[in-house]
Motif scaffolding. Structure first.
Motif, PDB file in Angstrom:
ATOM      1  N   GLY A 199       0.814  -1.215   0.000  1.00  0.00           N
ATOM      2  CA  GLY A 199       0.000   0.000   0.000  1.00  0.00           C
ATOM      3  C   GLY A 199       0.840   1.254   0.000  1.00  0.00           C
ATOM      4  O   GLY A 199       0.543   2.228  -0.695  1.00  0.00           O
ATOM      5  N   CYS A 200       1.917   1.241   0.775  1.00  0.00           N
ATOM      6  CA  CYS A 200       2.815   2.396   0.828  1.00  0.00           C
ATOM      7  C   CYS A 200       3.602   2.534  -0.472  1.00  0.00           C
ATOM      8  O   CYS A 200       3.792   3.644  -0.986  1.00  0.00           O
ATOM      9  CB  CYS A 200       3.757   2.259   2.018  1.00  0.00           C
ATOM     10  N   HIS A 201       4.042   1.417  -1.021  1.00  0.00           N
ATOM     11  CA  HIS A 201       4.815   1.424  -2.260  1.00  0.00           C
ATOM     12  C   HIS A 201       3.993   1.940  -3.430  1.00  0.00           C
ATOM     13  O   HIS A 201       4.543   2.506  -4.395  1.00  0.00           O
ATOM     14  CB  HIS A 201       5.326   0.009  -2.551  1.00  0.00           C
ATOM     15  N   SER A 202       2.680   1.787  -3.386  1.00  0.00           N
ATOM     16  CA  SER A 202       1.821   2.217  -4.498  1.00  0.00           C
ATOM     17  C   SER A 202       1.641   3.724  -4.566  1.00  0.00           C
ATOM     18  O   SER A 202       1.154   4.262  -5.573  1.00  0.00           O
ATOM     19  CB  SER A 202       0.449   1.541  -4.382  1.00  0.00           C
ATOM     20  N   ILE A 203       2.009   4.433  -3.517  1.00  0.00           N
ATOM     21  CA  ILE A 203       1.883   5.897  -3.499  1.00  0.00           C
ATOM     22  C   ILE A 203       2.898   6.510  -4.467  1.00  0.00           C
ATOM     23  O   ILE A 203       4.043   6.064  -4.561  1.00  0.00           O
ATOM     24  CB  ILE A 203       2.127   6.437  -2.071  1.00  0.00           C
ATOM     25  N   ASN A 204       2.509   7.521  -5.178  1.00  0.00           N
ATOM     26  CA  ASN A 204       3.404   8.218  -6.112  1.00  0.00           C
ATOM     27  C   ASN A 204       4.285   9.211  -5.343  1.00  0.00           C
ATOM     28  O   ASN A 204       4.127  10.437  -5.457  1.00  0.00           O
ATOM     29  CB  ASN A 204       2.593   8.926  -7.199  1.00  0.00           C
ATOM     30  N   LYS A 230      14.598  15.036  -5.565  1.00  0.00           N
ATOM     31  CA  LYS A 230      15.508  13.888  -5.560  1.00  0.00           C
ATOM     32  C   LYS A 230      16.522  13.888  -4.419  1.00  0.00           C
ATOM     33  O   LYS A 230      17.160  12.870  -4.170  1.00  0.00           O
ATOM     34  CB  LYS A 230      16.239  13.802  -6.902  1.00  0.00           C
ATOM     35  N   ASP A 231      16.670  15.008  -3.716  1.00  0.00           N
ATOM     36  CA  ASP A 231      17.608  15.035  -2.592  1.00  0.00           C
ATOM     37  C   ASP A 231      16.871  14.978  -1.248  1.00  0.00           C
ATOM     38  O   ASP A 231      17.430  15.292  -0.202  1.00  0.00           O
ATOM     39  CB  ASP A 231      18.487  16.282  -2.650  1.00  0.00           C
ATOM     40  N   LEU A 251      11.044   5.247  -4.608  1.00  0.00           N
ATOM     41  CA  LEU A 251      11.804   6.376  -5.157  1.00  0.00           C
ATOM     42  C   LEU A 251      13.037   5.891  -5.916  1.00  0.00           C
ATOM     43  O   LEU A 251      13.375   6.428  -6.980  1.00  0.00           O
ATOM     44  CB  LEU A 251      12.214   7.324  -4.033  1.00  0.00           C
ATOM     45  N   GLY A 252      13.696   4.881  -5.406  1.00  0.00           N
ATOM     46  CA  GLY A 252      14.868   4.332  -6.097  1.00  0.00           C
ATOM     47  C   GLY A 252      14.510   3.745  -7.444  1.00  0.00           C
ATOM     48  O   GLY A 252      15.249   3.916  -8.435  1.00  0.00           O
ATOM     49  N   GLU A 253      13.367   3.060  -7.517  1.00  0.00           N
ATOM     50  CA  GLU A 253      12.919   2.482  -8.786  1.00  0.00           C
ATOM     51  C   GLU A 253      12.578   3.568  -9.802  1.00  0.00           C
ATOM     52  O   GLU A 253      12.950   3.484 -10.980  1.00  0.00           O
ATOM     53  CB  GLU A 253      11.694   1.598  -8.539  1.00  0.00           C
ATOM     54  N   ILE A 254      11.875   4.580  -9.362  1.00  0.00           N
ATOM     55  CA  ILE A 254      11.440   5.644 -10.270  1.00  0.00           C
ATOM     56  C   ILE A 254      12.617   6.479 -10.751  1.00  0.00           C
ATOM     57  O   ILE A 254      12.707   6.847 -11.930  1.00  0.00           O
ATOM     58  CB  ILE A 254      10.392   6.536  -9.580  1.00  0.00           C
ATOM     59  N   TRP A 255      13.515   6.794  -9.841  1.00  0.00           N
ATOM     60  CA  TRP A 255      14.621   7.678 -10.174  1.00  0.00           C
ATOM     61  C   TRP A 255      15.891   6.917 -10.569  1.00  0.00           C
ATOM     62  O   TRP A 255      16.929   7.548 -10.826  1.00  0.00           O
ATOM     63  CB  TRP A 255      14.920   8.603  -8.983  1.00  0.00           C
ATOM     64  N   HIS A 256      15.816   5.601 -10.584  1.00  0.00           N
ATOM     65  CA  HIS A 256      16.966   4.762 -10.964  1.00  0.00           C
ATOM     66  C   HIS A 256      18.178   5.053 -10.088  1.00  0.00           C
ATOM     67  O   HIS A 256      19.289   5.286 -10.575  1.00  0.00           O
ATOM     68  CB  HIS A 256      17.308   4.965 -12.449  1.00  0.00           C
ATOM     69  N   MET A 257      17.939   5.035  -8.794  1.00  0.00           N
ATOM     70  CA  MET A 257      18.999   5.272  -7.818  1.00  0.00           C
ATOM     71  C   MET A 257      19.087   4.093  -6.861  1.00  0.00           C
ATOM     72  O   MET A 257      18.062   3.543  -6.453  1.00  0.00           O
ATOM     73  CB  MET A 257      18.723   6.550  -6.998  1.00  0.00           C
ATOM     74  N   THR A 258      20.286   3.740  -6.487  1.00  0.00           N
ATOM     75  CA  THR A 258      20.454   2.682  -5.478  1.00  0.00           C
ATOM     76  C   THR A 258      20.370   3.255  -4.069  1.00  0.00           C
ATOM     77  O   THR A 258      20.058   2.545  -3.113  1.00  0.00           O
ATOM     78  CB  THR A 258      21.801   1.970  -5.659  1.00  0.00           C
ATOM     79  N   SER A 259      20.643   4.556  -3.948  1.00  0.00           N
ATOM     80  CA  SER A 259      20.500   5.242  -2.662  1.00  0.00           C
ATOM     81  C   SER A 259      20.236   6.718  -2.933  1.00  0.00           C
ATOM     82  O   SER A 259      20.650   7.255  -3.966  1.00  0.00           O
ATOM     83  CB  SER A 259      21.755   5.080  -1.798  1.00  0.00           C
ATOM     84  N   LEU A 260      19.532   7.349  -2.024  1.00  0.00           N
ATOM     85  CA  LEU A 260      19.221   8.770  -2.169  1.00  0.00           C
ATOM     86  C   LEU A 260      20.257   9.611  -1.438  1.00  0.00           C
ATOM     87  O   LEU A 260      20.748   9.212  -0.371  1.00  0.00           O
ATOM     88  CB  LEU A 260      17.829   9.067  -1.615  1.00  0.00           C
ATOM     89  N   PRO A 261      20.588  10.801  -1.968  1.00  0.00           N
ATOM     90  CA  PRO A 261      21.615  11.626  -1.326  1.00  0.00           C
ATOM     91  C   PRO A 261      21.199  12.162   0.043  1.00  0.00           C
ATOM     92  O   PRO A 261      22.053  12.403   0.898  1.00  0.00           O
ATOM     93  CB  PRO A 261      21.831  12.763  -2.330  1.00  0.00           C
ATOM     94  N   GLU A 262      19.911  12.394   0.263  1.00  0.00           N
ATOM     95  CA  GLU A 262      19.372  12.885   1.537  1.00  0.00           C
ATOM     96  C   GLU A 262      20.019  14.196   1.980  1.00  0.00           C
ATOM     97  O   GLU A 262      20.218  14.442   3.173  1.00  0.00           O
ATOM     98  CB  GLU A 262      19.518  11.827   2.636  1.00  0.00           C
ATOM     99  N   THR A 263      20.345  15.037   1.032  1.00  0.00           N
ATOM    100  CA  THR A 263      20.987  16.316   1.348  1.00  0.00           C
ATOM    101  C   THR A 263      20.008  17.481   1.344  1.00  0.00           C
ATOM    102  O   THR A 263      20.385  18.608   1.662  1.00  0.00           O
ATOM    103  CB  THR A 263      22.091  16.608   0.317  1.00  0.00           C
ATOM    104  N   GLY A 264      18.766  17.215   0.974  1.00  0.00           N
ATOM    105  CA  GLY A 264      17.778  18.285   0.847  1.00  0.00           C
ATOM    106  C   GLY A 264      16.887  18.433   2.060  1.00  0.00           C
ATOM    107  O   GLY A 264      17.241  18.035   3.184  1.00  0.00           O
ATOM    108  N   ALA A 265      15.712  18.996   1.823  1.00  0.00           N
ATOM    109  CA  ALA A 265      14.767  19.268   2.906  1.00  0.00           C
ATOM    110  C   ALA A 265      14.252  17.978   3.532  1.00  0.00           C
ATOM    111  O   ALA A 265      14.061  16.969   2.855  1.00  0.00           O
ATOM    112  CB  ALA A 265      13.589  20.084   2.361  1.00  0.00           C
ATOM    113  N   ARG A 266      14.030  18.026   4.808  1.00  0.00           N
ATOM    114  CA  ARG A 266      13.471  16.868   5.526  1.00  0.00           C
ATOM    115  C   ARG A 266      11.960  16.829   5.334  1.00  0.00           C
ATOM    116  O   ARG A 266      11.278  17.860   5.403  1.00  0.00           O
ATOM    117  CB  ARG A 266      13.806  16.973   7.010  1.00  0.00           C
ATOM    118  N   SER A 267      11.439  15.641   5.086  1.00  0.00           N
ATOM    119  CA  SER A 267       9.990  15.430   4.994  1.00  0.00           C
ATOM    120  C   SER A 267       9.597  14.348   5.980  1.00  0.00           C
ATOM    121  O   SER A 267      10.145  13.244   5.957  1.00  0.00           O
ATOM    122  CB  SER A 267       9.584  15.015   3.578  1.00  0.00           C
ATOM    123  N   ASP A 268       8.661  14.680   6.850  1.00  0.00           N
ATOM    124  CA  ASP A 268       8.235  13.748   7.891  1.00  0.00           C
ATOM    125  C   ASP A 268       6.959  13.020   7.490  1.00  0.00           C
ATOM    126  O   ASP A 268       6.020  13.619   6.943  1.00  0.00           O
ATOM    127  CB  ASP A 268       7.989  14.494   9.197  1.00  0.00           C
TER     128      ASP A 268
END
Length: 385
Positions: free
Chosen positions: A76-81, A88-89, A122-139
């Motif tokens: 259910g969580c994975h189906s969310i866009n 991306k950060d 997010l990794g599947e959509i953006w073709h990333m193995t890991s996210l940089p996590e350098t941007g804004a925090r989202s809770d």
């Protein structure tokens, strides 16, 4: 249309619901204590955070689905866009999980599964193995109730009681959102004189001032939605100007506060100045040079003040606990407060307290009482008419 969830003090749901309806939104039936669910458009995300006086946070509900096991929770969580909401950060944090009457009850495991589903998507959509996590925090907040999961994205950031005008709250300050709730519970009108004899950092008087002049409480701060991929900077500027145009500078208000502590009075004056300057800047953004009248604060023991008008409202958060010392000192203070009923004869009174024998101490039974729980503190609003 989107579904939103606003958090508030337990006991304030009806007041918050009325605020939300005033924004033009529709309430969703079946709310739980401390939460109000409603629907609205994309602008609602901006206006709810900017304008709601009694909400602690505003979330957008991204999904609601049955989850009897971890596979269903993950899917259910994975189906969310998620890619539609995040840059991306992004740095995603599942900050809170609550489970009630559900098969999935390990909050730590739920948290880990939701985090995994988001990052995998997010990794599947953006073709990333890991996210940089350098941007804004989202809770992200997750509620699982009766085996139904709600996935919520925080749009507020810091709690909404942090308006941006407080310089220093001092010891155990009253939350701004709670003060706004008290004003609504007492049905206060802007033409009615209001005085807080234990003003502390000025929260009640300042919230009354913002309400009386129709100043949106969030004009002086930032919000989490400003870091989302969906954020529309131009529309946000337009909405803030629309709300600035609603500020009223033509109203006559008699809003005052007093405190025996000079440092508290000075703090209250500074906070009020910051709040009113923020309102003035909003007016300047629409080409107005008008200003909002500041509340008046004086140094005084409550025993030394007299009613300046025949009628009005005394609204206060009397010192207790951290602010005054032990329970015996508090009881002595509350006994002395009985003089207010004589000195302000003809006035209405509202006192919020966590002291269990407040009525016994003050020597007068309230006309009505309202339980209000803000954070971990159980308090009661005592109303004397």
């Amino acid at each position: 249309m989107y579904t939103y969830v606003a958090l508030c003090a337990i006991g304030a749901e009806k007041i918050l619901g009325n605020e939300i309806k005033h924004l033009g939104c529709s309430l969703v039936q079946g709310n739980t204590p401390g939460r109000v669910t409603f629907t609205g458009d994309e602008d609602t995300m901006y206006r709810a955070n900017l304008c709601l006086r009694t909400a602690d946070r505003v979330y957008v509900q991204l999904a609601k689905y049955r989850a009897f096991d971890f596979d269903e929770l993950f899917d259910g969580c994975h189906s969310i866009n998620w890619q539609d909401w995040f840059k991306k950060d992004v740095y995603v944090v599942v900050d809170k999980v609550r489970s009630h009457r559900s098969k999935l009850n390990s909050e730590h495991s739920i948290q880990a599964m939701i985090q995994k589903a988001i990052y995998k998507k997010l990794g599947e959509i953006w073709h990333m193995t890991s996210l940089p996590e350098t941007g804004a925090r989202s809770d992200i907040r997750v509620y699982i109730e009766n085996n139904e999961a709600s996935i919520l994205l925080d749009t507020s950031g810091e709690a909404l009681h942090k308006r941006g005008y407080r310089t220093d709250g001092g010891i155990a300050p009253l939350r701004e959102t709670t003060a706004a709730v008290l004003l609504q519970e007492l049905l206060w009108k802007r033409k009615t004189p209001i005085h807080d004899p234990f003003c502390g950092s000025g929260t009640i008087a300042i919230e009354a001032c913002l309400y009386a002049h129709n100043v949106a409480p969030g004009l002086g701060r930032k919000f989490a939605f400003e870091g989302l991929a969906t954020f529309n900077q131009n529309r946000w500027i337009e909405i803030k100007k629309e709300e600035a145009a609603k500020i009223r500078t033509d109203v006559e208000c008699r809003i005052t506060g007093s405190d025996i502590d000079p440092s508290q009075v000075e703090r209250a004056r500074l906070n009020a100045e910051h709040a009113c300057v923020t309102a003035g800047r909003a007016l300047q953004s629409i080409g107005s040079d008008m200003h909002v009248e500041r509340p008046d604060f004086i140094i005084s023991d409550f025993k030394d003040i007299q009613a300046p008008y025949e009628s009005g409202l005394i609204l206060a958060n009397p010192p207790y606990g951290e602010r005054i010392g032990d329970a015996a000192q508090a009881e002595e203070l509350y006994r002395d407060m009985a003089s207010l009923f004589t000195d302000f004869e003809g006035w209405q009174f509202g006192f919020i307290s966590s002291h269990q024998i407040f009525q016994q101490s003050i020597g007068k039974n309230a006309s009505s009482k309202k339980l209000i729980k803000a954070g971990n503190l159980d308090t009661t609003l005592y109303i004397y008419r």
